[in-house]
Design an enzyme around this catalytic site. Structure first.
Site, PDB file in Angstrom:
ATOM      1  N   ARG A  96      -7.047   1.283 -11.454  1.00  0.00           N
ATOM      2  CA  ARG A  96      -7.291   0.484 -10.261  1.00  0.00           C
ATOM      3  C   ARG A  96      -8.252   1.270  -9.357  1.00  0.00           C
ATOM      4  O   ARG A  96      -8.017   2.433  -9.032  1.00  0.00           O
ATOM      5  CB  ARG A  96      -5.985   0.246  -9.508  1.00  0.00           C
ATOM      6  CG  ARG A  96      -6.231  -0.503  -8.230  1.00  0.00           C
ATOM      7  CD  ARG A  96      -5.120  -0.288  -7.233  1.00  0.00           C
ATOM      8  NE  ARG A  96      -5.485  -0.884  -5.972  1.00  0.00           N
ATOM      9  CZ  ARG A  96      -5.081  -0.422  -4.799  1.00  0.00           C
ATOM     10  NH1 ARG A  96      -4.303   0.638  -4.732  1.00  0.00           N
ATOM     11  NH2 ARG A  96      -5.456  -1.027  -3.697  1.00  0.00           N
ATOM     12  N   ASN A 155      -2.947   3.972 -11.053  1.00  0.00           N
ATOM     13  CA  ASN A 155      -3.364   3.619  -9.702  1.00  0.00           C
ATOM     14  C   ASN A 155      -3.283   4.877  -8.839  1.00  0.00           C
ATOM     15  O   ASN A 155      -2.211   5.250  -8.363  1.00  0.00           O
ATOM     16  CB  ASN A 155      -2.413   2.521  -9.185  1.00  0.00           C
ATOM     17  CG  ASN A 155      -2.737   2.092  -7.775  1.00  0.00           C
ATOM     18  OD1 ASN A 155      -3.623   2.651  -7.130  1.00  0.00           O
ATOM     19  ND2 ASN A 155      -2.020   1.097  -7.289  1.00  0.00           N
ATOM     20  N   HIS A 168      -7.637  -6.474  -1.992  1.00  0.00           N
ATOM     21  CA  HIS A 168      -6.573  -7.258  -2.663  1.00  0.00           C
ATOM     22  C   HIS A 168      -7.153  -8.244  -3.683  1.00  0.00           C
ATOM     23  O   HIS A 168      -6.501  -9.218  -4.051  1.00  0.00           O
ATOM     24  CB  HIS A 168      -5.725  -8.060  -1.645  1.00  0.00           C
ATOM     25  CG  HIS A 168      -4.856  -7.208  -0.771  1.00  0.00           C
ATOM     26  ND1 HIS A 168      -4.664  -7.475   0.574  1.00  0.00           N
ATOM     27  CD2 HIS A 168      -4.136  -6.090  -1.047  1.00  0.00           C
ATOM     28  CE1 HIS A 168      -3.853  -6.558   1.081  1.00  0.00           C
ATOM     29  NE2 HIS A 168      -3.527  -5.712   0.123  1.00  0.00           N
ATOM     30  N   ARG A 211      -1.276  -1.038  10.490  1.00  0.00           N
ATOM     31  CA  ARG A 211      -2.666  -1.261  10.917  1.00  0.00           C
ATOM     32  C   ARG A 211      -2.727  -2.381  11.951  1.00  0.00           C
ATOM     33  O   ARG A 211      -2.032  -3.390  11.824  1.00  0.00           O
ATOM     34  CB  ARG A 211      -3.548  -1.645   9.731  1.00  0.00           C
ATOM     35  CG  ARG A 211      -3.723  -0.537   8.724  1.00  0.00           C
ATOM     36  CD  ARG A 211      -4.573  -0.988   7.541  1.00  0.00           C
ATOM     37  NE  ARG A 211      -4.148  -0.299   6.335  1.00  0.00           N
ATOM     38  CZ  ARG A 211      -4.162  -0.815   5.125  1.00  0.00           C
ATOM     39  NH1 ARG A 211      -4.613  -2.042   4.922  1.00  0.00           N
ATOM     40  NH2 ARG A 211      -3.726  -0.129   4.102  1.00  0.00           N
ATOM     41  N   ARG A 223      11.713  -5.797   6.473  1.00  0.00           N
ATOM     42  CA  ARG A 223      13.169  -5.980   6.310  1.00  0.00           C
ATOM     43  C   ARG A 223      13.932  -5.341   7.462  1.00  0.00           C
ATOM     44  O   ARG A 223      14.839  -5.950   8.025  1.00  0.00           O
ATOM     45  CB  ARG A 223      13.620  -5.300   5.009  1.00  0.00           C
ATOM     46  CG  ARG A 223      14.028  -6.278   3.957  1.00  0.00           C
ATOM     47  CD  ARG A 223      14.300  -5.567   2.676  1.00  0.00           C
ATOM     48  NE  ARG A 223      13.186  -4.696   2.296  1.00  0.00           N
ATOM     49  CZ  ARG A 223      13.049  -4.144   1.115  1.00  0.00           C
ATOM     50  NH1 ARG A 223      13.957  -4.350   0.195  1.00  0.00           N
ATOM     51  NH2 ARG A 223      12.019  -3.390   0.829  1.00  0.00           N
ATOM     52  N   GLU A 277      -0.449  -7.094  -9.870  1.00  0.00           N
ATOM     53  CA  GLU A 277      -1.767  -6.465 -10.026  1.00  0.00           C
ATOM     54  C   GLU A 277      -1.841  -5.626 -11.297  1.00  0.00           C
ATOM     55  O   GLU A 277      -2.875  -5.586 -11.959  1.00  0.00           O
ATOM     56  CB  GLU A 277      -2.084  -5.626  -8.786  1.00  0.00           C
ATOM     57  CG  GLU A 277      -2.341  -6.508  -7.570  1.00  0.00           C
ATOM     58  CD  GLU A 277      -2.228  -5.778  -6.252  1.00  0.00           C
ATOM     59  OE1 GLU A 277      -3.260  -5.420  -5.697  1.00  0.00           O
ATOM     60  OE2 GLU A 277      -1.104  -5.589  -5.772  1.00  0.00           O
ATOM     61  N   GLY A 309       5.024  -8.383  -0.833  1.00  0.00           N
ATOM     62  CA  GLY A 309       6.436  -8.142  -0.510  1.00  0.00           C
ATOM     63  C   GLY A 309       6.964  -9.031   0.604  1.00  0.00           C
ATOM     64  O   GLY A 309       8.076  -9.566   0.518  1.00  0.00           O
TER      65      GLY A 309
HETATM   66  P1  AMP Z   1       4.366  -4.586  -0.496  1.00  0.00           P
HETATM   67  O1  AMP Z   1       3.394  -3.709   0.254  1.00  0.00           O
HETATM   68  O2  AMP Z   1       3.742  -5.800  -1.103  1.00  0.00           O
HETATM   69  O3  AMP Z   1       5.250  -3.834  -1.459  1.00  0.00           O
HETATM   70  O4  AMP Z   1       5.381  -5.169   0.613  1.00  0.00           O
HETATM   71  C1  AMP Z   1       6.179  -4.338   1.418  1.00  0.00           C
HETATM   72  C2  AMP Z   1       6.755  -5.174   2.570  1.00  0.00           C
HETATM   73  O5  AMP Z   1       7.559  -6.239   2.029  1.00  0.00           O
HETATM   74  C3  AMP Z   1       7.664  -4.366   3.499  1.00  0.00           C
HETATM   75  O6  AMP Z   1       7.373  -4.664   4.854  1.00  0.00           O
HETATM   76  C4  AMP Z   1       9.044  -4.878   3.138  1.00  0.00           C
HETATM   77  O7  AMP Z   1       9.950  -4.795   4.211  1.00  0.00           O
HETATM   78  C5  AMP Z   1       8.749  -6.326   2.810  1.00  0.00           C
HETATM   79  N1  AMP Z   1       9.870  -6.915   2.079  1.00  0.00           N
HETATM   80  C6  AMP Z   1      10.310  -6.598   0.834  1.00  0.00           C
HETATM   81  N2  AMP Z   1      11.450  -7.296   0.559  1.00  0.00           N
HETATM   82  C7  AMP Z   1      11.733  -8.048   1.647  1.00  0.00           C
HETATM   83  C8  AMP Z   1      12.785  -8.964   1.999  1.00  0.00           C
HETATM   84  N3  AMP Z   1      13.766  -9.241   1.148  1.00  0.00           N
HETATM   85  N4  AMP Z   1      12.721  -9.565   3.217  1.00  0.00           N
HETATM   86  C9  AMP Z   1      11.720  -9.286   4.072  1.00  0.00           C
HETATM   87  N5  AMP Z   1      10.720  -8.424   3.815  1.00  0.00           N
HETATM   88  C10 AMP Z   1      10.726  -7.804   2.634  1.00  0.00           C
END
Ligand code: AMP
Length: 397
Positions: A88, A9, A177, A237, A281, A382, A327
């Site tokens: 990807r 990727n 996505h 964004r 988080r 993915e 996430g």
């Molecule tokens: P991704 O781009 O799919 O990897 O998602 C990243 C996002 O998921 C970030 O904003 C992280 O803070 C959020 N995230 C990951 N783990 C948690 C959690 N336990 N609680 C809240 N948000 C989370």
């Protein structure tokens, strides 16, 4: 069994990779080459629970793939099981409505779509070029983020602007996505076998975020557009807004169009509103400590996600399933609750206890008993989808 796939990727300044075996079920090795294009680029390999990081003497995609090849040469047990490579690709334009084995014609097709994804396409092409040179015997596949949405009708994908922009320049909604949505669609069909005849809403909520309506197994609308900027508020964004704002921002801060677009792509969203972080988080922790701006950013994210779920749902006959993934979708019980709160008029209801106690990294059914819609958490994967597509294309050879 000899069925390992190297998944690559290539981002504009990073290259993520993984080797998946046993029909994609086992990850033998994974890693990332980071900060490519700078003096401080490095590559990290994770293998058998251990992490090895090394600096890249030349920080580019070509060198990163060379390092992966060198790692494989040192691990013949894995190298010998490799049967293909899956790449990807962010943008397949209108040319690619499914994954394909890479040949010169496919490379030309990706090249033709490059103007629609100027940051990503050159990196993808470089990754393909180097992989073909370093792994000459291995079949390689291209898996596109856009292809799942090629089923959208003209009414959904056209922008209401003069038609010659579409005819001559292919300006239209493409959506992204798609590999994640396709994976979720397949997983849901296993959990609820009738779902391929029903209406499904998916919220892929990560640092990039979008929604998708899947009508009888096919994408019928999605929130992202010609680029991943349209639709939901995201980590950095803005998502959709009045296009006139772009010129107001340019004039207010004396910026070029590209610089103003940079504000909307990189300095807005959760980060722009909270003035603290793009990370969910961090914002949830700050909210718990009483930070009002963090709470406002999260609540705006929830409100806007709900709006787009409803908007994409207009292409469905019924909303039988709502799936949270990505996430944030998989991990934030606060945001799942806040989003479903906005959807109460549509009788989409969570069970608070199931939502709050959902196990991490696993499938969960979190809808209330009297909800008209089943509400799910389904972790996306993915890389697995890319590996499975690659295997199936190789088997067809
Ligand atoms: P991704 O781009 O799919 O990897 O998602 C990243 C996002 O998921 C970030 O904003 C992280 O803070 C959020 N995230 C990951 N783990 C948690 C959690 N336990 N609680 C809240 N948000 C989370």
């Amino acid at each position: 069994m000899k069925d390992s796939i190297l998944v690559i990727n290539c981002g504009s300044s990073s290259l993520k990779f993984a080797i998946l075996a046993n029909s994609g079920q086992d990850t033998l090795m994974e890693g990332i080459a980071d900060q490519l294009g700078s003096d401080t680029s490095s590559i990290t390999f994770k293998h058998q629970g251990e992490k090895h990081q090394k600096n890249l003497t030349v920080g580019n995609h070509e060198f990163a793939v060379k390092e992966i090849k060198a790692w494989l040469d040192l691990h013949p047990d894995i190298n010998n099981t490799l049967v293909g490579i899956g790449h990807r690709i962010v943008h397949g334009g209108e040319t690619f409505n499914q994954s394909v084995l890479i040949n010169q014609e496919v490379i030309n097709g990706i090249q033709e779509c490059a103007s629609l994804a100027p940051l990503h396409s050159p990196a993808h092409l470089k990754g393909i070029d180097v992989s073909l040179a370093l792994f000459p015997g291995l079949p390689q596949a291209a898996v596109f983020d856009t292809s799942f949405h090629q089923s959208l009708s003209k009414e959904q994908f056209l922008y209401p602007i003069p038609m010659d922009f579409y005819r001559e320049h292919h300006f239209r909604k493409y959506g992204f996505h798609g590999t994640s949505y396709r994976y979720i669609n397949q997983q849901l069909a296993q959990l609820s076998p009738n779902s391929d005849q029903q209406g499904v809403l998916v919220a892929h909520l990560g640092n990039g975020a979008s929604t998708c309506a899947i009508n009888k197994g096919k994408s019928s609308d999605t929130s992202m557009g010609i680029t991943p900027l349209e639709g939901l508020m995201m980590g950095t964004r803005s998502g959709s807004l009045d296009p006139s704002l772009l010129t107001f921002i340019m004039k207010a801060k004396h910026l070029s169009a590209e610089e103003a677009l940079d504000v909307l792509n990189k300095k807005s969203g959760l980060l722009g509103v909270s003035e603290l972080s793009n990370d969910c988080r961090t914002l949830e922790d700050a909210m718990i400590s009483g930070d009002e701006r963090a709470k406002l950013a999260l609540d705006m994210f929830a409100v806007r996600t709900a709006k787009y779920l409803v908007s994409t749902a207009t292409t469905l006959e019924s909303i039988d399933h709502l799936v949270f993934t990505g996430g944030i979708g998989e991990n934030s019980n606060y945001l799942r609750q806040a989003i479903c709160q906005q959807l109460r008029a549509f009788n989409i209801k969570l069970d608070d206890s199931l939502n709050n106690n959902a196990p991490r990294g696993a499938v969960s059914n979190i809808g209330a008993k009297d909800s008209h819609t089943q509400v799910w958490i389904i972790p996306t994967n993915e890389e697995l989808m890319i590996a499975l597509d690659t295997i199936s294309l190789i088997q067809g050879l």
